[in-house]
Design a protein around this motif. Structure first.
Motif, PDB file in Angstrom:
ATOM      1  N   UNK A 196       0.844  -1.192   0.000  1.00 54.75           N
ATOM      2  CA  UNK A 196       0.000   0.000   0.000  1.00 54.75           C
ATOM      3  C   UNK A 196       0.878   1.241   0.000  1.00 54.75           C
ATOM      4  N   UNK A 197       0.522   2.213  -0.794  1.00 54.68           N
ATOM      5  CA  UNK A 197       1.251   3.475  -0.882  1.00 54.68           C
ATOM      6  C   UNK A 197       0.327   4.618  -0.521  1.00 54.68           C
ATOM      7  N   UNK A 198       0.738   5.408   0.477  1.00 51.36           N
ATOM      8  CA  UNK A 198      -0.110   6.458   1.021  1.00 51.36           C
ATOM      9  C   UNK A 198       0.278   7.816   0.452  1.00 51.36           C
ATOM     10  N   UNK A 199      -0.687   8.706   0.446  1.00 51.37           N
ATOM     11  CA  UNK A 199      -0.457  10.094   0.055  1.00 51.37           C
ATOM     12  C   UNK A 199      -0.396  10.962   1.313  1.00 51.37           C
ATOM     13  N   UNK A 200      -0.049  12.223   1.117  1.00 49.50           N
ATOM     14  CA  UNK A 200       0.083  13.128   2.255  1.00 49.50           C
ATOM     15  C   UNK A 200      -1.239  13.252   3.010  1.00 49.50           C
TER      16      UNK A 200
ATOM     17  N   UNK B 239     -16.253  -5.118   5.154  1.00 50.60           N
ATOM     18  CA  UNK B 239     -15.857  -3.705   5.109  1.00 50.60           C
ATOM     19  C   UNK B 239     -14.414  -3.583   4.633  1.00 50.60           C
ATOM     20  N   UNK B 240     -13.536  -4.461   5.115  1.00 53.19           N
ATOM     21  CA  UNK B 240     -12.137  -4.416   4.697  1.00 53.19           C
ATOM     22  C   UNK B 240     -12.004  -4.671   3.203  1.00 53.19           C
ATOM     23  N   UNK B 241     -12.862  -5.533   2.655  1.00 55.98           N
ATOM     24  CA  UNK B 241     -12.767  -5.863   1.238  1.00 55.98           C
ATOM     25  C   UNK B 241     -13.036  -4.657   0.350  1.00 55.98           C
ATOM     26  N   UNK B 242     -13.935  -3.773   0.767  1.00 56.08           N
ATOM     27  CA  UNK B 242     -14.257  -2.592  -0.043  1.00 56.08           C
ATOM     28  C   UNK B 242     -13.412  -1.389   0.358  1.00 56.08           C
TER      29      UNK B 242
ATOM     30  N   UNK C 277      -9.481   9.914  -0.576  1.00 58.48           N
ATOM     31  CA  UNK C 277      -8.442   9.645  -1.569  1.00 58.48           C
ATOM     32  C   UNK C 277      -7.977   8.198  -1.421  1.00 58.48           C
ATOM     33  N   UNK C 278      -8.205   7.367  -2.422  1.00 61.03           N
ATOM     34  CA  UNK C 278      -7.801   5.963  -2.292  1.00 61.03           C
ATOM     35  C   UNK C 278      -6.287   5.810  -2.312  1.00 61.03           C
TER      36      UNK C 278
END
Length: 374
Positions: free
Chosen positions: A158-162, A282-285, A335-336
């Motif tokens: 997983x890559x996160x944004x600010x 919920x985690x799946x979506x 933001x995904x």
């Protein structure tokens, strides 16, 4: 000298409405981004999980304060038995690689470790209340969120944004506000017998929760929800049953059973069963991190019920805390995150050709290889 443009003096009047229109478009775009159907559904599902956690907390506290019954392992054991009877049995009727025996032959030891992490996470957090303060548990329990993000980064790519880090900071600020409200309302009345041991137990429990949640997200998205719940039900029942006989057999023997105590145990088990059953959906979506941010409001729901059941004192900071947590949660969901491809992958890089053109690119490479061979 050049002649002045007739439009010169009227330029400010021409551009002013345009600036207001741009601001309005920005606000409408921001509103459309923050209040989409997906985000509203995610918020609703997250609060449903919070209510399930609230149900487990209220029933446990009622058992402890009203009937002096503190048997967290017995309560967890009943939940794992329900998971076993429903989901593990379901796996026995599956065919092929989804069958229970097939799963056990291939990766039984992995699910043993997962069941151990899940059981001990539940046990350590509850046990920590006997040593440390409510404030320490509430604050240190949030340690699981950065651990979860780190594990998601390395394991799930997983890559996160600010904005995600800002959203997490906002949620933690809301938790801090809630803790401050607890202190002002006088709920912090337990100094704890050994704060250091209690704090260590909370940190270990939060870390194990993070491990369990990351494994849950991987299994639910890559394999199936039934496999996760069935394996957790199987090994959770075995591990919690053994631990139950070791640490709580005296407490269980001293319980003065009646229909009210039995009803509270049933209510706890149903709330926990619903939590375990719905969380993978919920985690799946969304993601495990998003779910953990959403359920930060569970303590606040417990407080609101406690106003009527246990005579808690109300503070306006609780409403502020709830609002701050929800703002952070919505910001995180707006933001995904993106998923990075594993390094040194044998798959052709997608960058520059796009996913839609990847098949054409592979076909061209195959044709070139075939022509060269001829």
């Amino acid at each position: 000298m050049e002649a002045a443009s007739p439009a010169g003096p009227r330029a400010p009047q021409r551009y002013a409405p345009g600036g207001a229109g741009a601001l309005g478009s920005l606000l409408r775009g921001l509103r459309g981004q923050l209040f989409t159907w997906h985000i509203l559904k995610t918020v609703a599902l997250g609060q449903m999980l919070s209510l399930c956690i609230c149900g487990t907390a209220i029933t446990s506290q009622y058992l402890a304060e009203k009937y002096k019954v503190t048997t967290p392992m017995l309560q967890s054991f009943i939940n794992y038995c329900l998971l076993f009877l429903f989901y593990t049995v379901m796996l026995t009727f599956q065919s092929g690689s989804d069958n229970l025996l097939s799963i056990l032959k291939r990766k039984w030891w992995k699910y043993v470790l997962l069941g151990l992490a899940d059981v001990e996470a539940n046990y350590l957090i509850v046990r920590a209340y006997q040593y440390t303060t409510l404030t320490s548990v509430q604050l240190l329990d949030c340690f699981g969120i950065p651990v979860l993000m780190a594990l998601s980064w390395f394991i799930l790519y997983a890559r996160y944004r600010v904005i995600h880090f800002v959203a997490v900071a906002v949620c933690l600020l809301g938790v801090g506000t809630m803790v401050g409200a607890d202190i002002l309302a006088g709920r912090e009345d337990n100094s704890g017998s050994d704060v250091l041991i209690g704090d260590i137990l909370v940190l270990l429990g939060a870390s194990l929760y993070a491990v369990s949640n990351v494994c849950e997200e991987y299994i639910v998205k890559k394999l199936s929800r039934q496999e996760f719940l069935g394996m957790v039900g199987l090994f959770g029942t075995i591990i919690s049953g053994i631990q139950l006989l070791i640490v709580e057999y005296k407490d269980i023997a001293s319980i003065q059973w009646d229909w009210k105590i039995a009803l509270l145990f049933v209510a706890f088990a149903l709330c926990m069963f619903c939590l375990y059953s719905f969380m993978p959906l919920v985690i799946k979506v969304t993601s495990a991190t998003s779910v953990n941010l959403g359920i930060l409001t569970a303590d606040l729901y417990s407080l609101f019920f406690g106003l009527f059941l246990f005579g808690y004192k109300f503070s306006g900071l609780y409403i502020l805390s709830f609002s701050v947590i929800m703002v952070g949660f919505i910001l995180y969901c707006s933001t995904p995150t993106r998923t990075a491809e594993p390094t040194e992958s044998s798959v052709l890089p997608v960058t520059g050709i796009g996913i839609d053109n990847l098949g054409l690119k592979l076909e061209e490479n195959l044709q070139e290889t075939h022509s060269a061979a001829l």
